[in-house]
Design a protein around this motif. Structure first.
Motif, short mmCIF file in Angstrom:
data_model
loop_
_atom_site.label_atom_id
_atom_site.label_comp_id
_atom_site.label_asym_id
_atom_site.label_seq_id
_atom_site.Cartn_x
_atom_site.Cartn_y
_atom_site.Cartn_z
N GLU A 158 -7.88 8.37 -0.82
CA GLU A 158 -8.84 8.22 0.52
C GLU A 158 -9.97 7.22 1.11
O GLU A 158 -9.82 7.39 1.45
N VAL B 246 0.58 -1.32 -0.05
CA VAL B 246 -0.12 -0.20 0.31
C VAL B 246 1.05 1.35 0.22
O VAL B 246 0.57 2.19 -0.52
N ASN B 247 2.00 1.37 0.50
CA ASN B 247 3.42 2.00 0.79
C ASN B 247 3.83 2.67 -0.46
O ASN B 247 3.81 3.72 -1.24
N TRP C 174 1.08 4.52 -2.92
CA TRP C 174 0.99 5.73 -1.97
C TRP C 174 2.17 6.72 -2.62
O TRP C 174 2.11 7.83 -3.16
N GLU D 246 -7.48 0.92 7.07
CA GLU D 246 -7.42 1.32 8.12
C GLU D 246 -7.81 1.86 8.51
O GLU D 246 -8.31 0.78 9.99
N PHE E 6 0.74 15.82 1.78
CA PHE E 6 0.18 14.54 2.21
C PHE E 6 1.76 14.35 3.34
O PHE E 6 2.62 14.53 3.07
N ARG F 44 4.62 10.99 3.90
CA ARG F 44 4.93 9.78 2.92
C ARG F 44 4.67 8.48 3.01
O ARG F 44 4.48 7.47 2.52
N ASN F 45 4.71 8.40 4.39
CA ASN F 45 3.36 7.52 4.97
C ASN F 45 2.42 7.34 4.89
O ASN F 45 1.46 7.99 5.93
N PHE F 46 1.70 6.08 4.10
CA PHE F 46 0.29 6.28 3.76
C PHE F 46 -0.55 5.96 5.28
O PHE F 46 -1.73 6.95 5.15
N PHE F 47 0.45 5.16 6.60
CA PHE F 47 -0.99 5.62 7.38
C PHE F 47 -0.32 6.09 8.15
O PHE F 47 -0.83 5.93 9.46
N TYR G 134 -4.18 15.90 4.53
CA TYR G 134 -5.09 16.44 3.88
C TYR G 134 -6.60 16.05 4.11
O TYR G 134 -7.26 16.73 4.04
N MET G 135 -6.32 15.23 4.92
CA MET G 135 -7.82 14.61 5.47
C MET G 135 -8.05 15.51 6.01
O MET G 135 -9.53 15.35 6.97
N GLY H 218 -2.28 -1.11 9.78
CA GLY H 218 -2.17 0.13 9.76
C GLY H 218 -0.47 0.38 11.37
O GLY H 218 -0.44 1.11 11.92
N THR I 121 5.88 1.76 8.64
CA THR I 121 6.42 0.27 7.77
C THR I 121 7.30 1.00 6.48
O THR I 121 7.02 2.03 6.03
N ARG J 79 1.32 9.76 -4.60
CA ARG J 79 1.14 10.76 -3.77
C ARG J 79 1.86 11.80 -4.98
O ARG J 79 1.31 13.15 -5.14
N GLN K 93 -2.34 12.57 7.65
CA GLN K 93 -2.21 12.90 5.78
C GLN K 93 -2.99 13.59 6.67
O GLN K 93 -4.02 14.26 6.72
N ALA L 288 -11.72 12.73 10.68
CA ALA L 288 -12.09 11.37 11.11
C ALA L 288 -11.27 9.39 10.91
O ALA L 288 -12.39 9.37 12.11
N LEU L 289 -11.10 9.86 10.20
CA LEU L 289 -9.96 9.01 10.39
C LEU L 289 -9.62 8.07 11.15
O LEU L 289 -9.59 7.16 11.84
N LYS L 290 -8.41 8.95 11.84
CA LYS L 290 -7.43 8.99 13.01
C LYS L 290 -8.17 8.90 13.92
O LYS L 290 -8.61 8.69 14.90
N TRP M 53 -9.75 4.45 4.56
CA TRP M 53 -10.81 4.42 4.93
C TRP M 53 -10.92 3.17 4.71
O TRP M 53 -11.34 1.93 5.76
#
Lengths: 545, 413
Positions: free
Chosen positions: A521, A501-502, A505, A528, B343, B345-348, B353-354, A534, A540, A509, B351, B388-390, A525
């Motif tokens: 996004e 996934v990374n 990304w 995670e 952004f 760099r780590n997807f998890f 933008y959220m 995650g 990671t 990005r 972020q 909201a995700l975090k 959702w």
């Protein structure tokens, strides 16, 4: 250190499983040498997997480098024959825009003819009819025999053929050291990337096909090769914008080639010198993206509103002439070095420079040199023998034998694996679709895991196109991971899933706006939010991209 | 066309606001593009699960620790509490049974066998607490269904000391779907499992479960309402629970359908598959009318408007290479810096933008050029200032801001 000694000694060990290394392994094995191909990561993990996928006609080099141009057109014709399943005959145009010099077109066509390239100036109106994506304002168009080549398929086919001829293949084994005694290289010390274990393997000859990393490998024998890493960034668009390759008819510059490949189109490249220590982690900058888009829109205006799937960059292994340490006289041609003659180190060859298009010729040169050094008299046959999956067949004949036409799913699988697709398991369970964008079935994944050296999802993507489509893996990666977990265990599969996934990304990005940001996004959702991933690895690590 | 209230967006927040207003006899229209976060619903609602990376036990207490720009802080902790206790009855009235305590988080099980904090849960979904009652649990999935991961769920059960079994079932109806490879989505299966097909499914599940104390299935039952789940539970005769699948979410679809049905029964107008293109804001800072794609030149007019258009996923805000904007009214959007800064760099990782969304005043009026738009309110994830995700707060912010704004509109009249 726990160093294991394995008993088998080879005639030749080839370092690096890009197209050149894989091609060299194939050639060596076909000539009867006992061969080992070693790779620190995965096949095509370097520059082979990070370029246009353009089957050059050579026209691009015709004006500036006649020799490269004529090498290209010869190899182009060879690959169309031996690698049918890896190549798409799209044809290409070199178009002249109002702000370009139309006189250049004349020089261009003449130079093409000199190099043996069938270039033909056509009425711009005809060009626009044949390829509507071209900018309507063009004032000139030249038709050339460009095409598309899938570097992943091409390399895999070479590996499969090398194995069929007896070669051994080890991925995820890094050359930690060269075995060097009394000025002679006689093997390598490998580190298994997964276990950390070290082992020595003996060989009569070692061939360095490490691309830009070849610099580091040669240094282990105290040899210096002046390499100049040149970064090239590209953008992938979400569908086939064009069906014919579009080049700009001017001196080679940024973002002047648009290539259709499989389900997508690619624009590139930029070109910039980068420090050697950055080659393992190429990131595309915002500025590069802006340049690629701005220039790309000149040849195909619809790029302005086409979704960009991702951005990526490769590093060309440019080599400076030996008498020019400054790097000013850089060659884009093939460099094949016998280190016995050049540096007084026996048993060691470096094959570098060149380009994807000339991988087979590079392999031939390196193998010729290897045979000469080993006293083997065997003729190169790689230009005549078909690559696995690309044996000639008559599709119409076969379609007749089916009562109904092949489904999209079946066509996709055959497109990827050619005549090898008969090995893919098929029944109502195996036909379940994992990657809906690219039509990758459960059966195809099982086949790739069993037969194509797949250790992780990135490997799987390269062998099958899983996760390369518009969803960039947001739906299919979890599904594939569940299948992978049966082979590699759940912890490994989950760690790998996060890493995958990374990796997706990283490419999204730099172009994360519009639909690409929506997709990112959405993925966040799912992974995670819904799945609760995650937290397995707080950090990671993005290896191997 | 003239309404009392027009709501832009038909996801969770738009529906809750619309339903609240329709109950008080307001003439309400909801314009919905059709794509909402309910499509990837986990079957639970989060109110506040994590603050600054730390697990939250009591979400109503933890609200007090949030920064001032957070939508909950704008409501105030007292108001959050007042609204939170209304949620279960509100959903029950729409035929959606939620369980859980208002002031204590629980944990839902994910299709990957992990546990995530949540607040209220759909009645048929499993929580960690439920699992503590069982020793042997059968995980029963559907053959060729790839959006649920029984082996991972089994591992999650093992970690709790439960003995799992894994099996896959099919029925003649499901076999028909399996022949077309694109049909094996949770919602495609859910559409089939009624009547006889559901009975066959129940038989297969029962047989597969053997002597287990309880059964977990992926949520592929109950697309439109809870009845098929109740029927399945009755037929199986053992405790049976659902676990979320990856999209499309049957549970989300069910919530959307039930809320919409209730809204329409009360006389609400739901314009599905339509999109608001633009609106006119007058000199004195009020919306005069809006246009939609399907209705064309005709103006849609209301006394009040609610922007419930969601974030990037639902097109409530849109990113271009060098800007992020709100597409209907061109409202002010809180954005930090240029694209490089959007952004991590780590997807998890968190972020940036959220957190982007429209800027609102304390009373949930969005700003345009720094001035509030008086007859417009924003609810749900189109509002900026929170992740909201975090926080595990997506459903909570959607529902509470919607209830609050609906109340406010009613009181103003």
């Amino acid at each position: 250190m726990n160093t294991q000694q394995t008993p088998k000694a080879y005639d030749v060990i080839i370092i690096g499983a890009g197209a050149t290394g894989a091609g060299t392994a194939r050639d060596c094995a076909m000539r009867g040498l006992s061969t080992l191909l070693v790779e620190r990561l995965d096949f095509t993990a370097g520059a082979t997997g990070r370029n246009h996928g353009l089957l050059h006609s050579g026209a691009r080099y015709a004006v500036t480098d006649g020799e490269s141009a004529s090498e290209c057109i010869k190899e182009n014709m060879i690959l169309r024959r031996i690698a049918r399943n890896c190549v798409e005959d799209t044809g290409g145009f070199f178009v002249t825009l109002p702000e370009d010099d139309l006189d250049y077109q004349k020089l261009f066509v003449e130079s093409c003819h000199k190099a043996g390239i069938n270039a033909e100036a056509v009425d711009p109106k005809l060009a626009l009819q044949m390829e509507p994506a071209i900018n309507k304002d063009i004032i000139g168009a030249v038709k050339v025999p460009d095409g598309a080549v899938d570097p992943f398929r091409l390399t895999t086919a070479n590996v499969i053929d090398a194995q069929r001829h007896g070669a051994d293949v080890m991925t995820y084994h890094k050359v930690e050291d060269l075995l060097l005694t009394n000025g002679r290289v006689h093997g390598v010390t490998l580190r298994d990337a997964r276990t950390g274990e070290l082992k020595n393997i003996e060989a009569r000859l070692v061939i360095n096909a490490g691309g830009i990393w070849g610099h580091e490998i040669a240094a282990k024998a105290g040899i210096r090769i002046n390499m100049f890493p040149a970064k090239g960034a590209l953008l992938i668009f979400g569908h086939r914008v064009n069906n014919i390759v579009i080049n700009r008819c001017r001196k080679p510059s940024d973002a002047d080639i648009l290539v259709p490949g499989d389900t997508i189109s690619l624009i590139g490249t930029t070109s910039s010198r980068v420090p050697y220590d950055s080659v393992d982690n190429m990131e595309v900058t915002q500025e590069e993206v802006d340049i690629l888009l701005r220039e790309g829109m000149q040849i195909a205006p619809s790029l302005a509103y086409t979704r960009i799937l991702r951005a990526y960059a490769g590093v060309r292994p440019l080599v400076a002439a030996d008498n020019d340490p400054s790097g000013r006289s850089i060659s884009r041609g093939i460099v094949c070095l016998d280190h016995a003659k050049r540096d007084g180190v026996e048993g060691f060859i470096t094959i570098t420079g060149g380009k994807l298009m000339t991988y087979r010729l590079m392999a031939e040169w390196a193998t010729n040199m290897a045979c000469e050094k080993l006293g083997v008299d065997a003729k190169c046959e790689t230009a005549e023998k078909y690559l696995p999956g690309s044996e000639p067949e008559n599709r119409e004949e076969r379609e007749k034998s089916h009562t109904i036409a092949l489904s999209t799913e079946q066509l996709a699988i055959e497109g990827r694996h050619g005549s090898l697709s008969s090995q893919i398991p098929k029944d109502i369970n195996d036909d379940a679709m994992v990657c809906e964008c690219e039509k990758v079935s459960v059966g195809e994944i099982k086949y790739a895991i069993d037969k194509l050296h797949v250790n992780n999802l990135v490997n799987l993507r390269r062998r099958t196109r899983l996760g390369m489509g518009t969803c960039q893996g947001s739906i299919c990666a979890c599904r594939a991971s569940a299948i992978m977990s049966k082979r590699f265990g759940q912890t490994a599969a989950l760690t790998d899933l996060e890493s995958f996934v990374n990796e997706r990304w990283k490419g999204m990005r730099p172009v994360a706006w519009g639909q690409t940001l929506v997709e990112a996004e959405f993925s966040a959702w799912i992974y995670e939010g819904v799945c609760g991933l995650g937290n397995i690895n707080e950090k990671t690590i993005c290896d191997n991209k | 066309m003239k309404y009392d209230i027009i709501i832009i967006g038909g996801g969770l927040s738009g529906l809750v606001a619309g339903l609240s207003l329709a109950k008080e006899n307001k003439r309400v229209a909801i314009v919905s593009l059709g794509q909402s976060a309910l499509h990837f619903s986990s079957g639970s609602l989060g109110l506040l699960g994590t603050v600054d990376g730390k697990a939250v036990e009591d979400p109503l207490e933890a609200v007090k620790t949030l920064p001032a720009e957070h939508p909950y802080s704008m409501l105030g902790a007292e108001r959050v509490k007042e609204l939170a206790v209304k949620v279960k009855p509100f959903f029950a009235d729409a035929g959606i049974t939620l369980r859980g305590e208002d002031s204590r988080n629980s944990e839902r099980m994910t299709p990957m066998g992990e546990f995530k904090r949540c607040w209220l849960t759909l009645d048929d979904f499993i929580t960690r607490e439920d699992l503590s009652k069982y020793k042997k649990v059968a995980v029963v999935s559907v053959l060729s269904f790839l959006d649920f991961y029984p082996d991972f769920v089994a591992s999650g059960l093992r970690k709790l000391g439960i003995e799992p079994s894994v099996s896959y079932v099919t029925t003649p109806e499901i076999d028909r779907l399996r022949r077309s490879t694109a049909e094996m989505r949770a919602t495609s299966i859910g559409r089939q499992l009624h009547g006889k097909a559901l009975d066959e499914f129940a038989d297969a599940v029962m047989k597969a479960a053997g002597d287990a104390d309880a059964i977990l299935i992926p949520c592929v039952v109950g697309m439109d309402d809870e009845e098929p789940v109740k029927a399945l539970r009755a037929k199986v005769g053992k405790p049976l629970y659902c676990v979320a699948t990856t999209p499309m979410s049957v549970a989300g679809q069910r919530m959307q359908t039930q809320l919409r049905r209730r809204f329409e029964r009360l006389g609400g107008t739901y314009l599905l598959g339509d999109n608001v293109t633009d609106g006119r804001i007058s000199e004195n800072g009020e919306i005069e009318y809006i246009h939609t794609v399907n209705i064309g030149d005709e103006k849609l007019v209301a006394d009040s408007y609610i922007l419930a258009s969601g974030d990037f996923f639902s097109r409530g805000i849109i990113a271009e290479p060098h800007r992020i904007y709100e597409p209907v009214f061109g409202l002010d959007v809180d954005v930090d810096g240029d694209r490089d800064k959007w952004f991590d760099r780590n997807f998890f990782a968190e972020q940036p933008y959220m957190k982007f969304g429209v800027a609102v005043s304390d009373d949930f009026h969005p700003l345009k050029d720094g001035k509030t738009v008086k007859n417009l309110y924003a609810v749900g994830s189109v509002i900026g200032g929170h992740n909201a995700l975090k926080e595990e707060s997506g459903a909570g912010t959607a529902v509470l801001t919607a209830l609050h704004v609906a109340d406010k509109i009613l009181k103003n009249n």
